[in-house]
Design an enzyme around this catalytic site. Structure first.
Site, PDB file in Angstrom:
ATOM      1  N   THR A  30     -10.408 -17.841  -6.504  1.00 24.79           N
ATOM      2  CA  THR A  30      -9.555 -19.040  -6.451  1.00 24.79           C
ATOM      3  C   THR A  30      -9.544 -19.713  -5.089  1.00 24.79           C
ATOM      4  O   THR A  30      -9.143 -20.868  -4.967  1.00 24.79           O
ATOM      5  CB  THR A  30      -8.107 -18.689  -6.831  1.00 24.79           C
ATOM      6  OG1 THR A  30      -7.584 -17.750  -5.880  1.00 24.79           O
ATOM      7  CG2 THR A  30      -8.044 -18.099  -8.226  1.00 24.79           C
ATOM      8  N   CYS A  34      -2.406 -14.933  -0.645  1.00 27.76           N
ATOM      9  CA  CYS A  34      -1.044 -14.669  -1.114  1.00 27.76           C
ATOM     10  C   CYS A  34      -0.406 -13.556  -0.299  1.00 27.76           C
ATOM     11  O   CYS A  34      -1.087 -12.785   0.385  1.00 27.76           O
ATOM     12  CB  CYS A  34      -1.039 -14.245  -2.582  1.00 27.76           C
ATOM     13  SG  CYS A  34      -1.817 -15.397  -3.722  1.00 27.76           S
ATOM     14  N   CYS A  38       3.360 -11.640  -4.494  1.00 28.44           N
ATOM     15  CA  CYS A  38       3.160 -12.884  -5.245  1.00 28.44           C
ATOM     16  C   CYS A  38       3.453 -12.667  -6.736  1.00 28.44           C
ATOM     17  O   CYS A  38       2.992 -11.693  -7.334  1.00 28.44           O
ATOM     18  CB  CYS A  38       1.731 -13.375  -5.074  1.00 28.44           C
ATOM     19  SG  CYS A  38       1.419 -14.989  -5.860  1.00 28.44           S
ATOM     20  N   ARG A  63      -6.787 -21.152   1.313  1.00 25.18           N
ATOM     21  CA  ARG A  63      -5.567 -21.954   1.448  1.00 25.18           C
ATOM     22  C   ARG A  63      -4.367 -21.145   0.966  1.00 25.18           C
ATOM     23  O   ARG A  63      -4.496 -20.196   0.190  1.00 25.18           O
ATOM     24  CB  ARG A  63      -5.679 -23.245   0.653  1.00 25.18           C
ATOM     25  CG  ARG A  63      -5.828 -23.047  -0.844  1.00 25.18           C
ATOM     26  CD  ARG A  63      -5.708 -24.361  -1.600  1.00 25.18           C
ATOM     27  NE  ARG A  63      -5.896 -24.187  -3.039  1.00 25.18           N
ATOM     28  CZ  ARG A  63      -4.969 -23.756  -3.874  1.00 25.18           C
ATOM     29  NH1 ARG A  63      -3.762 -23.437  -3.420  1.00 25.18           N
ATOM     30  NH2 ARG A  63      -5.224 -23.636  -5.166  1.00 25.18           N
ATOM     31  N   CYS A  65      -1.136 -19.965  -1.028  1.00 22.87           N
ATOM     32  CA  CYS A  65      -0.661 -20.028  -2.414  1.00 22.87           C
ATOM     33  C   CYS A  65       0.588 -20.898  -2.495  1.00 22.87           C
ATOM     34  O   CYS A  65       1.488 -20.793  -1.655  1.00 22.87           O
ATOM     35  CB  CYS A  65      -0.352 -18.612  -2.908  1.00 22.87           C
ATOM     36  SG  CYS A  65       0.401 -18.536  -4.545  1.00 22.87           S
ATOM     37  N   CYS A  68       3.828 -18.267  -3.924  1.00 27.11           N
ATOM     38  CA  CYS A  68       4.511 -17.280  -3.073  1.00 27.11           C
ATOM     39  C   CYS A  68       4.668 -17.731  -1.623  1.00 27.11           C
ATOM     40  O   CYS A  68       5.365 -17.064  -0.859  1.00 27.11           O
ATOM     41  CB  CYS A  68       3.769 -15.944  -3.117  1.00 27.11           C
ATOM     42  SG  CYS A  68       2.147 -15.927  -2.315  1.00 27.11           S
ATOM     43  N   ASP A 449      25.738   7.416  26.528  1.00 28.64           N
ATOM     44  CA  ASP A 449      26.717   6.442  26.064  1.00 28.64           C
ATOM     45  C   ASP A 449      27.935   7.161  25.474  1.00 28.64           C
ATOM     46  O   ASP A 449      27.803   8.122  24.700  1.00 28.64           O
ATOM     47  CB  ASP A 449      26.076   5.537  25.008  1.00 28.64           C
ATOM     48  CG  ASP A 449      27.033   4.486  24.488  1.00 28.64           C
ATOM     49  OD1 ASP A 449      27.208   3.458  25.156  1.00 28.64           O
ATOM     50  OD2 ASP A 449      27.603   4.719  23.402  1.00 28.64           O
TER      51      ASP A 449
END
Length: 499
Positions: A30, A34, A38, A63, A65, A68, A449
């Protein structure tokens, strides 16, 4: 993480949100990348390629998604638990150093050559400093496009792009949408902002409202309780269910309002200059320790049968940190051997006398905390504290003002500890609390402490600092988080979310 292919595939198949930000899944069929969680049907394993950063995915031609939104996932916990060159470089890039000073400026802050930095970042993250900064600019641009109605030209320069063309090209390449299409797809920004039941307030110019994601679980009690209980009047306040404070940013002052929600932290930023948006977001996330991996932390602490019930009762405690290391160091000195109320009073006097005024139409914030240069110029006789602590204070602010001591995100933890211990009046408690909250060392420990010693006594842990430190080796590398669980056994206001 991304090199363990079998583990990554299992995380993607189970949609495990714990690994969001640890690695990114690029899908060969694709061309998108993601986050592990996702919601779409996971691709076949042979079509998955794993990358350590969004920038590496983008550089490889994938690129983001649209479902998501991997560019908005929490940051990798790696950069907050390490102090090596790559981790320090990543913290500086998140703080906007490359956009302001370029790669040479990044190299100068770290004390390495640009070639060394580029080589190490490429080896571990698959992208160099310019690509990592570009990915951050793309996310800032998307945030401004979707949450404001600013003209695109203003957004381009506010996000750090050198030209409108670079802005347009980057947005199209990363999101497969034009800036205009991104805005069309986004919900309409809301102008009124609710302050309390029955009251609304018009949005202030330069004000942005956004959500800060985190890895669940998150226990807000000690986190916001600590910040509210130790708030310096004029600089910090708790108002309308939110912790608010002023910010000293590269291009001007800002105000942040942070409120815990079940699945995010609501953040409202009022900025004098929108170019400071990514820096402000980075500092707010660091303040609240939002990039931590609470599951890894709690799993380790649960191996101790004494700590296990504390963790099970209220998992997901974070370490309250700071937006300014120098400010916190000054406040740590002011708090030596005095009550929380007395420390706030000392700090408030310095703020009124030496802090830069700010305008806060929404509340009671009046000043930025004084810069070291301003504090170095004050008359020591005006300090209402014992002579030895006065010497400690003046030595610290002089070192900070003259550049002999750096407490920024680029600090080398071991070297900085040594420098602090060499200053007069700096013992283990002061150095360790600065390491924990200003430097961000997740393994800083405070065996001397008073609150820790009381908790240890009540839980049957060793009483002496040496014996307690030896016992705490089992809690490494998360001893700063063990401190939060031990402190939580007390009834001090720092442990409770304000009402």
């Amino acid at each position: 993480m991304h090199t363990d292919r079998d583990r990554c595939v299992r995380a993607v198949r189970s949609k495990d949100a714990r690994f969001d930000g640890w690695f990114f899944t690029a899908v060969l069929t694709t061309g998108i990348y993601c986050r592990p969680s996702c919601p779409v049907v996971p691709p076949k394993p042979e079509n998955m390629v794993f990358h350590p950063s969004a920038a590496a995915c983008q550089q490889a031609g994938f690129r983001a998604c649209k479902r998501c939104r991997p560019d908005t996932s929490p940051g990798s916990p790696e950069w907050n638990r390490r102090a090596d060159l790559v981790a320090r470089a990543m913290r500086l890039i998140a703080d906007g150093v490359v956009d302001r000073d370029g790669v040479p400026g990044l190299a100068a802050r770290l004390g390495y050559s640009t070639r060394q930095i580029e080589r190490q970042l490429l080896a571990e993250l698959g992208a160099g400093p310019l690509a990592l900064a570009r990915a951050q600019r793309a996310q800032t641009a998307r945030l401004l496009i979707e949450t404001t109605r600013l003209p695109m030209a203003e957004i381009a320069f506010a996000a750090g792009f050198a030209s409108i063309r670079a802005f347009n090209d980057t947005v199209r390449e990363v999101f497969a949408l034009s800036p205009g299409e991104l805005r069309t797809r986004a919900p309409e920004p809301t102008t009124p902002q609710t302050t309390a039941p029955g009251r609304t307030r018009a949005a202030t110019p330069g004000t942005l409202t956004l959500r800060l994601p985190f890895r669940a679980p998150l226990n807000p009690d000690n986190l916001f309780g600590h910040l509210a209980a130790t708030a310096v009047p004029g600089v910090e306040e708790w108002r309308d269910g939110a912790y608010r404070r002023t910010l000293r940013l590269p291009h001007g002052p800002g105000v942040a309002a942070l409120a815990p929600k079940p699945d995010h932290v609501a953040c409202r930023l009022t900025l004098a200059d929108l170019r400071d948006l990514p820096v402000a977001i980075s500092r707010c996330r660091r303040l609240l320790d939002l990039d931590a991996d609470p599951v890894a932390v709690d799993d380790q602490l649960r191996t101790d049968p004494v700590l296990a019930p504390l963790v099970d009762k209220a998992p997901g405690r974070r370490v309250p940190r700071t937006v300014d290391g120098a400010e916190f160091a000054v406040r740590a000195v002011l708090g030596q051997q005095v009550s929380t109320a007395a420390a706030r009073t000392h700090a408030a006097r310095l703020v009124t006398a030496h802090g830069d005024p700010v305008d806060d139409p929404e509340g009671g914030l009046t000043h930025l905390f004084p810069a070291p240069e301003a504090l170095a110029a004050l008359d020591p006789a005006a300090l209402a504290m014992p002579r030895t602590r006065r010497t400690t204070f003046t030595t610290l602010v002089r070192e900070l003002a003259e550049g002999g001591l750096h407490l920024g995100v680029e600090s080398d933890w071991r070297e900085t500890r040594s420098r602090l211990l060499a200053l007069p009046g700096f013992g283990p408690w002061t150095v360790d609390v600065i390491a924990m909250r200003a430097l961000g060392d997740p393994d800083a420990f405070l065996p001397t402490d008073l609150g820790i010693r009381r908790a240890a006594a009540g839980l049957g842990l060793p009483a002496t600092p040496a014996a307690l430190t030896a016992r705490a080796t089992a809690w490494q590398p998360w001893r700063a988080y063990a401190v939060q669980y031990l402190w939580a056994t007390d009834s001090h206001p720092i442990n409770f979310l304000p009402v």
